[in-house]
Structures are given as C-alpha cells and as structure tokens.
Design a protein around this motif. Structure first.
Motif, PDB file in Angstrom:
ATOM      1  N   LEU A 187       0.814  -1.214   0.000  1.00 23.43           N
ATOM      2  CA  LEU A 187       0.000   0.000   0.000  1.00 23.43           C
ATOM      3  C   LEU A 187       0.850   1.268   0.000  1.00 23.43           C
ATOM      4  O   LEU A 187       0.331   2.353  -0.280  1.00 23.43           O
ATOM      5  CB  LEU A 187      -0.922  -0.002   1.227  1.00 23.43           C
ATOM      6  CG  LEU A 187      -2.080   0.996   1.249  1.00 23.43           C
ATOM      7  CD1 LEU A 187      -3.046   0.690   0.111  1.00 23.43           C
ATOM      8  CD2 LEU A 187      -2.794   0.972   2.586  1.00 23.43           C
ATOM      9  N   SER A 188       2.136   1.155   0.295  1.00 21.34           N
ATOM     10  CA  SER A 188       2.982   2.349   0.373  1.00 21.34           C
ATOM     11  C   SER A 188       2.986   3.120  -0.947  1.00 21.34           C
ATOM     12  O   SER A 188       3.071   4.354  -0.960  1.00 21.34           O
ATOM     13  CB  SER A 188       4.418   1.967   0.769  1.00 21.34           C
ATOM     14  OG  SER A 188       5.015   1.133  -0.211  1.00 21.34           O
ATOM     15  N   THR A 189       2.885   2.417  -2.059  1.00 22.44           N
ATOM     16  CA  THR A 189       2.835   3.070  -3.370  1.00 22.44           C
ATOM     17  C   THR A 189       1.591   3.938  -3.499  1.00 22.44           C
ATOM     18  O   THR A 189       1.636   5.041  -4.059  1.00 22.44           O
ATOM     19  CB  THR A 189       2.844   2.010  -4.487  1.00 22.44           C
ATOM     20  OG1 THR A 189       3.978   1.166  -4.322  1.00 22.44           O
ATOM     21  CG2 THR A 189       2.910   2.661  -5.853  1.00 22.44           C
ATOM     22  N   VAL A 190       0.482   3.454  -2.962  1.00 22.18           N
ATOM     23  CA  VAL A 190      -0.772   4.201  -3.023  1.00 22.18           C
ATOM     24  C   VAL A 190      -0.711   5.405  -2.080  1.00 22.18           C
ATOM     25  O   VAL A 190      -1.241   6.476  -2.397  1.00 22.18           O
ATOM     26  CB  VAL A 190      -1.956   3.280  -2.674  1.00 22.18           C
ATOM     27  CG1 VAL A 190      -3.279   4.027  -2.809  1.00 22.18           C
ATOM     28  CG2 VAL A 190      -1.959   2.049  -3.578  1.00 22.18           C
ATOM     29  N   VAL A 191      -0.068   5.249  -0.933  1.00 28.08           N
ATOM     30  CA  VAL A 191       0.106   6.371   0.000  1.00 28.08           C
ATOM     31  C   VAL A 191       0.903   7.490  -0.670  1.00 28.08           C
ATOM     32  O   VAL A 191       0.558   8.679  -0.564  1.00 28.08           O
ATOM     33  CB  VAL A 191       0.809   5.912   1.293  1.00 28.08           C
ATOM     34  CG1 VAL A 191       1.092   7.107   2.200  1.00 28.08           C
ATOM     35  CG2 VAL A 191      -0.034   4.881   2.036  1.00 28.08           C
ATOM     36  N   GLU A 192       1.968   7.133  -1.364  1.00 28.75           N
ATOM     37  CA  GLU A 192       2.777   8.123  -2.078  1.00 28.75           C
ATOM     38  C   GLU A 192       1.931   8.875  -3.103  1.00 28.75           C
ATOM     39  O   GLU A 192       2.046  10.097  -3.263  1.00 28.75           O
ATOM     40  CB  GLU A 192       3.957   7.437  -2.774  1.00 28.75           C
ATOM     41  CG  GLU A 192       4.991   6.857  -1.830  1.00 28.75           C
ATOM     42  CD  GLU A 192       6.015   6.004  -2.558  1.00 28.75           C
ATOM     43  OE1 GLU A 192       5.972   5.961  -3.805  1.00 28.75           O
ATOM     44  OE2 GLU A 192       6.853   5.388  -1.884  1.00 28.75           O
ATOM     45  N   CYS A 193       1.073   8.148  -3.801  1.00 33.18           N
ATOM     46  CA  CYS A 193       0.220   8.783  -4.813  1.00 33.18           C
ATOM     47  C   CYS A 193      -0.799   9.707  -4.144  1.00 33.18           C
ATOM     48  O   CYS A 193      -1.084  10.796  -4.658  1.00 33.18           O
ATOM     49  CB  CYS A 193      -0.490   7.719  -5.643  1.00 33.18           C
ATOM     50  SG  CYS A 193      -1.342   8.366  -7.094  1.00 33.18           S
ATOM     51  N   ALA A 194      -1.335   9.295  -3.000  1.00 36.81           N
ATOM     52  CA  ALA A 194      -2.276  10.152  -2.273  1.00 36.81           C
ATOM     53  C   ALA A 194      -1.602  11.451  -1.859  1.00 36.81           C
ATOM     54  O   ALA A 194      -2.208  12.533  -1.924  1.00 36.81           O
ATOM     55  CB  ALA A 194      -2.814   9.410  -1.051  1.00 36.81           C
ATOM     56  N   ASN A 195      -0.354  11.363  -1.440  1.00 39.71           N
ATOM     57  CA  ASN A 195       0.405  12.570  -1.099  1.00 39.71           C
ATOM     58  C   ASN A 195       0.541  13.499  -2.298  1.00 39.71           C
ATOM     59  O   ASN A 195       0.436  14.721  -2.172  1.00 39.71           O
ATOM     60  CB  ASN A 195       1.791  12.186  -0.580  1.00 39.71           C
ATOM     61  CG  ASN A 195       1.846  12.120   0.934  1.00 39.71           C
ATOM     62  OD1 ASN A 195       1.307  12.987   1.624  1.00 39.71           O
ATOM     63  ND2 ASN A 195       2.497  11.100   1.457  1.00 39.71           N
ATOM     64  N   ARG A 196       0.787  12.924  -3.471  1.00 33.47           N
ATOM     65  CA  ARG A 196       0.905  13.723  -4.690  1.00 33.47           C
ATOM     66  C   ARG A 196      -0.423  14.410  -5.013  1.00 33.47           C
ATOM     67  O   ARG A 196      -0.449  15.562  -5.472  1.00 33.47           O
ATOM     68  CB  ARG A 196       1.361  12.866  -5.862  1.00 33.47           C
ATOM     69  CG  ARG A 196       2.789  12.342  -5.722  1.00 33.47           C
ATOM     70  CD  ARG A 196       3.157  11.363  -6.845  1.00 33.47           C
ATOM     71  NE  ARG A 196       2.925  11.945  -8.151  1.00 33.47           N
ATOM     72  CZ  ARG A 196       2.206  11.377  -9.107  1.00 33.47           C
ATOM     73  NH1 ARG A 196       1.644  10.194  -8.925  1.00 33.47           N
ATOM     74  NH2 ARG A 196       2.051  11.965 -10.275  1.00 33.47           N
ATOM     75  N   CYS A 197      -1.529  13.706  -4.784  1.00 33.31           N
ATOM     76  CA  CYS A 197      -2.852  14.287  -5.031  1.00 33.31           C
ATOM     77  C   CYS A 197      -3.115  15.455  -4.080  1.00 33.31           C
ATOM     78  O   CYS A 197      -3.710  16.469  -4.467  1.00 33.31           O
ATOM     79  CB  CYS A 197      -3.934  13.222  -4.870  1.00 33.31           C
ATOM     80  SG  CYS A 197      -3.899  11.916  -6.122  1.00 33.31           S
ATOM     81  N   ILE A 198      -2.690  15.312  -2.827  1.00 33.56           N
ATOM     82  CA  ILE A 198      -2.855  16.389  -1.846  1.00 33.56           C
ATOM     83  C   ILE A 198      -1.993  17.595  -2.225  1.00 33.56           C
ATOM     84  O   ILE A 198      -2.449  18.738  -2.198  1.00 33.56           O
ATOM     85  CB  ILE A 198      -2.505  15.870  -0.436  1.00 33.56           C
ATOM     86  CG1 ILE A 198      -3.539  14.839   0.023  1.00 33.56           C
ATOM     87  CG2 ILE A 198      -2.418  17.030   0.559  1.00 33.56           C
ATOM     88  CD1 ILE A 198      -3.157  14.098   1.297  1.00 33.56           C
ATOM     89  N   THR A 199      -0.750  17.322  -2.596  1.00 30.09           N
ATOM     90  CA  THR A 199       0.174  18.400  -2.983  1.00 30.09           C
ATOM     91  C   THR A 199      -0.340  19.164  -4.199  1.00 30.09           C
ATOM     92  O   THR A 199      -0.164  20.386  -4.317  1.00 30.09           O
ATOM     93  CB  THR A 199       1.566  17.822  -3.278  1.00 30.09           C
ATOM     94  OG1 THR A 199       2.056  17.168  -2.107  1.00 30.09           O
ATOM     95  CG2 THR A 199       2.543  18.905  -3.689  1.00 30.09           C
ATOM     96  N   ALA A 200      -0.998  18.451  -5.101  1.00 32.13           N
ATOM     97  CA  ALA A 200      -1.540  19.074  -6.315  1.00 32.13           C
ATOM     98  C   ALA A 200      -2.882  19.762  -6.072  1.00 32.13           C
ATOM     99  O   ALA A 200      -3.509  20.248  -7.020  1.00 32.13           O
ATOM    100  CB  ALA A 200      -1.685  18.011  -7.408  1.00 32.13           C
ATOM    101  N   ASP A 201      -3.337  19.777  -4.810  1.00 26.70           N
ATOM    102  CA  ASP A 201      -4.615  20.384  -4.432  1.00 26.70           C
ATOM    103  C   ASP A 201      -5.808  19.701  -5.084  1.00 26.70           C
ATOM    104  O   ASP A 201      -6.859  20.323  -5.288  1.00 26.70           O
ATOM    105  CB  ASP A 201      -4.632  21.890  -4.783  1.00 26.70           C
ATOM    106  CG  ASP A 201      -3.654  22.691  -3.947  1.00 26.70           C
ATOM    107  OD1 ASP A 201      -3.454  22.342  -2.765  1.00 26.70           O
ATOM    108  OD2 ASP A 201      -3.092  23.667  -4.478  1.00 26.70           O
ATOM    109  N   ARG A 202      -5.654  18.420  -5.393  1.00 27.23           N
ATOM    110  CA  ARG A 202      -6.783  17.638  -5.908  1.00 27.23           C
ATOM    111  C   ARG A 202      -7.539  16.963  -4.766  1.00 27.23           C
ATOM    112  O   ARG A 202      -8.747  16.769  -4.864  1.00 27.23           O
ATOM    113  CB  ARG A 202      -6.290  16.593  -6.910  1.00 27.23           C
ATOM    114  CG  ARG A 202      -5.624  17.161  -8.156  1.00 27.23           C
ATOM    115  CD  ARG A 202      -6.623  17.794  -9.116  1.00 27.23           C
ATOM    116  NE  ARG A 202      -7.595  16.833  -9.617  1.00 27.23           N
ATOM    117  CZ  ARG A 202      -7.377  16.025 -10.671  1.00 27.23           C
ATOM    118  NH1 ARG A 202      -6.216  16.099 -11.324  1.00 27.23           N
ATOM    119  NH2 ARG A 202      -8.315  15.200 -11.084  1.00 27.23           N
TER     120      ARG A 202
END
Length: 235
Positions: A129-144
C-alpha cells in the motif's frame, strides 16, 4: 553433497496449483503428494522449494502480493496524480480477477489449511500500500485532494475497492448494476469523496481507463522469480 537448488519455474507452478486447490477444494486438498502429482514432479520439490507445506502456504500469500506490486510498478507517475490513483485501483481489480485463487488466500477468503499468518506476514501485504500512499500525497500536494492523512486516504480507497472486488468474485454484482458499472461510478465517487471536483475526477477516471491496457492488462508479471522493474516516471 551440495544442497539442491530450487527451480523458479517449478516454484511458480507449485504455488499456482496449491492456491487453486485451496480455493476450489478447501484445505483438505493440500498435500505434498497431491500438489506434486498435479505439477508432474516429485513430493521432494515441495520441500526443496519451500521447506514443507507451511512454507508453501506462506509463499502463496507472498506471491499474491508480489504480483499485485508488479502491476503497481507499471503504473506511470504522470502530471495527473488522480488518474494515477484510479489506475492503481484498476490494477488492484485486474490482479484479483487474473489471480482469483491467490487473491482468496491473500486476505483469508480461503482457509489456510491450519497455517496462521504472522504479524510480519501481514505487514508484507501492507507494504504494498505504500505506493498508493505516495500517490495520495501527490494528489494532496496538487490540491486535488483535501489536506489530510495520505495513509488514511489510501486505506479508505483500499477497503472500498477490496469490497467491490470481493462481491464481484462472488458473482453478486449483476445487471443493471454489474461490476463494470459499479466500479466506474465508485472510482469517481471515491475521488470526489476525498476532495476532488466531479469534473476533474471524471476526466481523470476516463484517462486511467484509456491507460489500463498498456500499463496493466498487457503486463505479465512473475515478480517472485525475477527482479521487479523500476517504476516509470513521466513528469
């Protein structure tokens, strides 16, 4: 005399056969003799490759998660992190539908023939799941996505998609709410639920659908037998 070396192809065959037997016929079907006979080899292969039946059962669980991680590793990281996130969801579903026998073992859907997973075994699965956590962080950083706990977001998405896939494998999702219809609607709803707009989420879900074949469906992973490929970056 030097110890016998395990054969990667034999290992993969034994794991697939054992998982299929467990899922189809239950734990009573698991014996070194039965598995070896179906694989066209000797019972010694079970002990040479896994050290015994408990080692083989543990390898089924590890193999299931290794194949999932192999699909995840082919998801490109693009300028649209929400599309990447929904493609991870599609990869999760594809892995389950492609390897239903292993999927049942990974999460306890099939009895493990008296073998109990340890906390370490379960942590091996959680690591995926760590890969998905990293992607969630990217979504937050992008203000999505809304600012918040990326790990919690990843767990929310995991549990939701896992529930749908479990129902799909059990043939509970039928017309007019078949698995494809529910899954597409669920992906959009999940993205909106964690902060994206309906319009942006709809576009990203559609984008991930177009990427599915090339980045996921055309992949033929054998992750436990060879080094996993590096994750591709396109940004």
């Amino acid at each position: 005399m030097s110890p016998r070396r395990s054969n990667p192809q034999t290992r993969s065959t034994l794991v697939d056969i054992a998982a299929r037997l467990l899922a189809d016929e239950g734990p009573q079907s698991l014996s070194a003799r039965r598995i070896a006979a179906e694989a066209g080899t000797s019972t010694m292969a079970v002990y040479t490759n896994f050290g015994g039946m408990s080692g083989l059962v543990r390898e089924m669980v590890y193999e299931g998660f290794a194949r999932l991680e192999a699909y995840f590793s082919h998801v490109a990281l693009t300028a649209d992190p929400v599309a990447d996130m929904t493609l991870f969801g599609r990869a999760y579903r594809h892995n389950a539908l492609t390897n239903p026998h292993l999927y049942a073992v990974m999460f306890g859907g099939a009895s493990l023939a008296g073998f109990s997973l340890t906390a370490e075994d379960r942590q091996y699965g959680r690591y995926t799941l760590s890969t998905v956590v990293e992607c969630a962080n990217r979504c937050i950083t992008a203000d999505r996505f809304r600012t918040g706990d990326a790990e919690l977001v990843a767990h929310q998405l995991w549990t939701a998609i896992h529930g749908l896939v479990t129902l799909e494998l059990g043939d509970y999702l039928i017309e007019p709410c078949n698995a494809d219809v529910v899954f597409e609607a669920q992906l959009t709803s999940l993205m909106v639920g964690v902060g994206d707009t309906v319009e942006s989420a709809t576009r990203s879900v559609a984008s991930s659908r177009r990427r599915l074949k090339k980045e996921v469906e055309d992949v033929r992973p054998e992750p436990s037998m060879e080094e996993r490929p590096p994750r591709k970056r396109t940004v």
